[in-house]
Design an enzyme around this catalytic site. Structure first.
Site, PDB file in Angstrom:
ATOM      1  CG  ASP A  89      -4.034   8.838 -12.288  1.00  0.00           C
ATOM      2  OD1 ASP A  89      -4.217   8.314 -11.322  1.00  0.00           O
ATOM      3  OD2 ASP A  89      -4.579   9.441 -13.294  1.00  0.00           O
TER       4      ASP A  89
ATOM      5  CD  GLU B  61      -4.618   3.956  -1.761  1.00  0.00           C
ATOM      6  OE1 GLU B  61      -4.863   4.321  -0.421  1.00  0.00           O
ATOM      7  OE2 GLU B  61      -5.287   4.092  -2.585  1.00  0.00           O
TER       8      GLU B  61
ATOM      9  CG  ASP C 120      -1.746   1.119   1.149  1.00  0.00           C
ATOM     10  OD1 ASP C 120      -3.121   0.917   0.848  1.00  0.00           O
ATOM     11  OD2 ASP C 120      -1.482   2.120   1.715  1.00  0.00           O
ATOM     12  CB  ILE C 121       1.346   4.114  -2.390  1.00  0.00           C
ATOM     13  CG1 ILE C 121       1.925   3.220  -3.478  1.00  0.00           C
ATOM     14  CG2 ILE C 121       2.045   5.418  -2.491  1.00  0.00           C
ATOM     15  CD1 ILE C 121       2.023   3.698  -4.800  1.00  0.00           C
TER      16      ILE C 121
END
Length: 303
Positions: free
Chosen positions: A203, A229, A186-187
């Site tokens: 994006d 994400e 997960d960012i």
């Protein structure tokens, strides 16, 4: 061959030289019980580079095609082995049909029928147009299949394909007693990135991270975007230490693209157990990811 000679050779009356089939728009040939060519119309002779008047055997005809690179496309360095293999199939059934390609690029549909006396009637029809349409249809199908499995933004596999593949990977791991690693990524603070820099930049971050994943994994691994994400890695036959090395490389500051805002990620890593289902493995990986996020983010947790 005269009509009388044709009758003596057992050629059916309908195929006697000078008959209605000599100028047919498809190939017609007759091989006797000894596999000697006794009749061939003009289409067959020109397409297979053979003269019926010479009465070659089927084997001689194939050897000539191979030697002159005319007629049947025979792509082999072992013509003896090729002939032996085909002869096993040639008279194996009363009627046999198959595709064959010629050296001039045409495709033909061949039907071989064994008559009561042991002769073989061979019919060859040009299916090149159909074959070209088949190639186009196959390309279109492959493209649609590819698109249906891919995430439009990142080009990675999508959630649907990832979970279909996970089912097969867990089953293979259990039956083959091999390792399987699942990684959920997960960012960190991605919503804040969107709010601060805009969705276009967000994006770009997703595409950048997807490219980093693509360049870091093996051909046997699957990388997918399964949420906004969130990413999933399915990695068979890999020790946990190998996954740790990959995640350490991805977390290194120098791996970030300079024209993008700096970003980090959190990850959960688990190894499949013999009693795992895809659901239990996924849930355990998800808990490992949340443990990484709850401990301050920008780290990975291995369970």
């Amino acid at each position: 061959m005269s009509r009388a000679a044709a009758r003596r050779a057992g050629v059916p009356a309908a195929l006697e030289p000078g008959g209605m089939f000599d100028h047919a728009a498809a190939g017609i040939a007759w091989f006797d019980a000894d596999d000697v060519l006794r009749y061939a119309n003009r289409w067959f002779e020109s397409s297979y580079n053979v003269r019926a008047a010479d009465n070659p055997s089927w084997e001689d005809m194939m050897r000539n095609c191979h030697a002159t690179r005319q007629g049947v496309l025979i792509d082999t360095d072992d013509i003896d082995g090729w002939i032996s293999a085909v002869q096993l199939r040639r008279r194996s059934r009363p009627t046999r049909s198959f595709e064959s390609d010629l050296t001039d690029g045409r495709w033909v549909w061949v039907v071989e029928t064994i008559a009561a006396g042991g002769g073989v009637l061979t019919l060859a029809s040009d299916i090149s147009d159909l074959k070209q349409r088949e190639v186009v249809l196959q390309k279109n199908y492959d493209h649609v299949l590819h698109v249906s499995h891919r995430d439009a933004l990142t080009g990675l596999y999508n959630r649907r394909y990832a979970f279909e593949h996970l089912q097969a990977a867990v089953a293979a791991s259990v039956t083959g007693n091999t390792t399987l690693i699942l990684v959920m990524i997960d960012i960190d603070q991605f919503k804040a990135c969107n709010d601060l820099h805009g969705h276009d930049v967000g994006d770009q971050v997703l595409r950048d991270f997807a490219e980093r994943l693509r360049s870091g994994i093996r051909a046997s691994d699957v990388a997918a975007r399964i949420g906004g994400e969130e990413f999933l890695l399915i990695m068979p036959d890999l020790p946990v230490s190998g996954v740790a090395m990959l995640l350490n490389r991805l977390q290194a500051p120098e791996s970030a693209t300079s024209n993008l805002p700096a970003y980090t990620f959190s990850a959960g890593v688990t190894a499949a157990r013999p009693d795992d289902s895809p659901e239990t493995l996924f849930r355990r990986t998800d808990r490992a990811l949340y443990a990484a996020k709850n401990h301050g983010r920008n780290r990975y947790v291995i369970v």
